[in-house]
Design an enzyme around this catalytic site. Structure first.
Site: not given
Ligand code: NAD
Ligand code: LMR
Length: 329
Positions: A11-12, A14, A131, A159, A187
């Site tokens: 997701g580089a 993103g 997620n 968290d 999470h």
């Molecule tokens: P974003 O939409 O800005 O970026 C995600 C990127 O992933 C996009 O550029 C997309 O093209 C790419 N992508 C989609 N499918 C893909 C695949 N199969 N292979 C490679 N790349 C792919 O999203 P973001 O804000 O960067 O968030 C990414 C994820 O992280 C979301 O699922 C978000 O809910 C999660 N997240 C988790 C936490 C945590 O604490 N665990 C915190 C924040 C966000």
């Molecule tokens: C977060 O905790 O900020 C991420 O998991 C993004 C979300 O969907 O809450």
């Protein structure tokens, strides 16, 4: 200087990775002496945007950044990687829970797990951010049967950091005074921030705060629903703080955990030492020798309120597992 560490970041193009990649390349994740190579994975339509990110990485002239590989092929992306940081997936929007993403994002982690299994370095370690990260991690782990299960993590470090910050503000102390802030479980909104074992300036946090009702209600819900609050405020989910949590997570695995301290990570449960059902990716109190390995720290006792919370987060993880059981191979 030791051998270059090769890191796959998915997701580089993103928003999280825009905060993450520059910090990895500058040495914040693996240290100021450690050369890194970045394998950057995106979906095909995002490759142009990814080129822009790579141009900016070039323009930083980072002394530690040895190579950038850009690809839309997960098998190329996982070639010889020592770390796989799995961010790429769809974020939720307003009104959604993270679990609502499971049908859309879950399948990404089957091919990713297989590619890790077939192409990553023998010492690969995996951290899932996308997620719902616990269950996506479970899918990746099951699709990488040759990789030891203790190499897989999902991230609750954000968290933990949120909870530390809330406690520090409530107590009016620097955040560094808050230790052992364990997050148990998923999470998700059912996560259990453990106010009982956390300490503030070496004393039980509950004694310092002196308001159990606050800890059980406002504190817990602020931490568990912080992701949604950020989406409501920003219109997008957390990004810089998520990248920061991931840097902290990896650093915690590569630094000996100070005596008596723990950090939170979602790891594979084998049923010990807390009786969490086997085979769930569950957030526990962990410590590390600093060599990338971890152990779950025993001996944390919970009160009845927290124990009931743990039962709910277990039930949620079991129901998520049921939804994606076809993806577990
Ligand atoms: P974003 O939409 O800005 O970026 C995600 C990127 O992933 C996009 O550029 C997309 O093209 C790419 N992508 C989609 N499918 C893909 C695949 N199969 N292979 C490679 N790349 C792919 O999203 P973001 O804000 O960067 O968030 C990414 C994820 O992280 C979301 O699922 C978000 O809910 C999660 N997240 C988790 C936490 C945590 O604490 N665990 C915190 C924040 C966000
Ligand atoms: C977060 O905790 O900020 C991420 O998991 C993004 C979300 O969907 O809450």
């Amino acid at each position: 200087m030791s051998k270059t560490i090769r890191v796959c970041v998915t997701g580089a193009a993103g928003q999280i990775d825009y905060s993450l990649l520059f910090r990895i390349a500058s040495g914040e994740m693996f240290g100021p002496e450690q050369k890194v190579a970045l394998n950057l994975l995106e979906i095909t339509p995002a490759l142009d945007a990814l080129k822009g990110v790579a141009m900016e990485l070039d323009d930083c002239a980072f002394p530690l950044l040895e190579e950038i590989v850009m690809t839309d092929d997960v098998n190329v992306a996982m070639k010889d990687v020592n770390w796989a940081l799995l961010v790429g997936s769809k974020p939720r929007g307003p009104g959604m829970e993270r679990g609502d993403l499971i049908k859309e994002n879950g399948p990404i982690f089957t091919s990713t797990g297989k590619a890790i299994n077939d192409h990553a370095a023998d010492d690969v370690r995996v951290v899932v951010v996308g997620n719902p990260c616990n269950t996506n991690c479970l899918i990746a782990m099951h699709n990488a049967p040759d990789v030891p299960r203790d190499r897989f993590h999902a991230m609750t470090r954000l968290d933990e950091n949120r909870a530390k910050s809330q406690l520090a503000q409530k107590a009016g102390v620097p955040v560094t005074e808050v230790k052992n802030m364990v997050i148990w479980g998923n999470h998700s909104a059912t996560q259990v921030p453990d106010y009982k074992n956390a300490t503030i300036s070496g004393k039980p946090a509950a004694d310092v705060i002196g308001d159990l009702a606050y800890l059980q209600t406002e504190f817990t819900s602020t931490v568990a629903k912080r992701g949604a609050a950020i989406i409501a405020a920003r219109g997008k989910s957390s990004a810089a703080s998520a990248a920061n949590g991931l840097i902290d997570h990896v650093k915690s695995l590569l630094t000996p955990t100070p005596e008596g301290e723990v950090f939170s990570s979602c790891v594979n449960s084998d049923g010990n030492p807390y009786g969490i059902p086997e085979g769930l990716i569950f957030s526990f109190p962990c410590r590390s020798n600093g060599d990338g390995t971890y152990e779950i720290v025993p001996g944390f006792e919970l009160d009845q309120h927290l124990t009931e919370g743990v039962a709910k987060t277990v039930a949620e993880l079991e129901s998520e597992r049921e939804v994606i059981k076809d993806l577990l191979g």
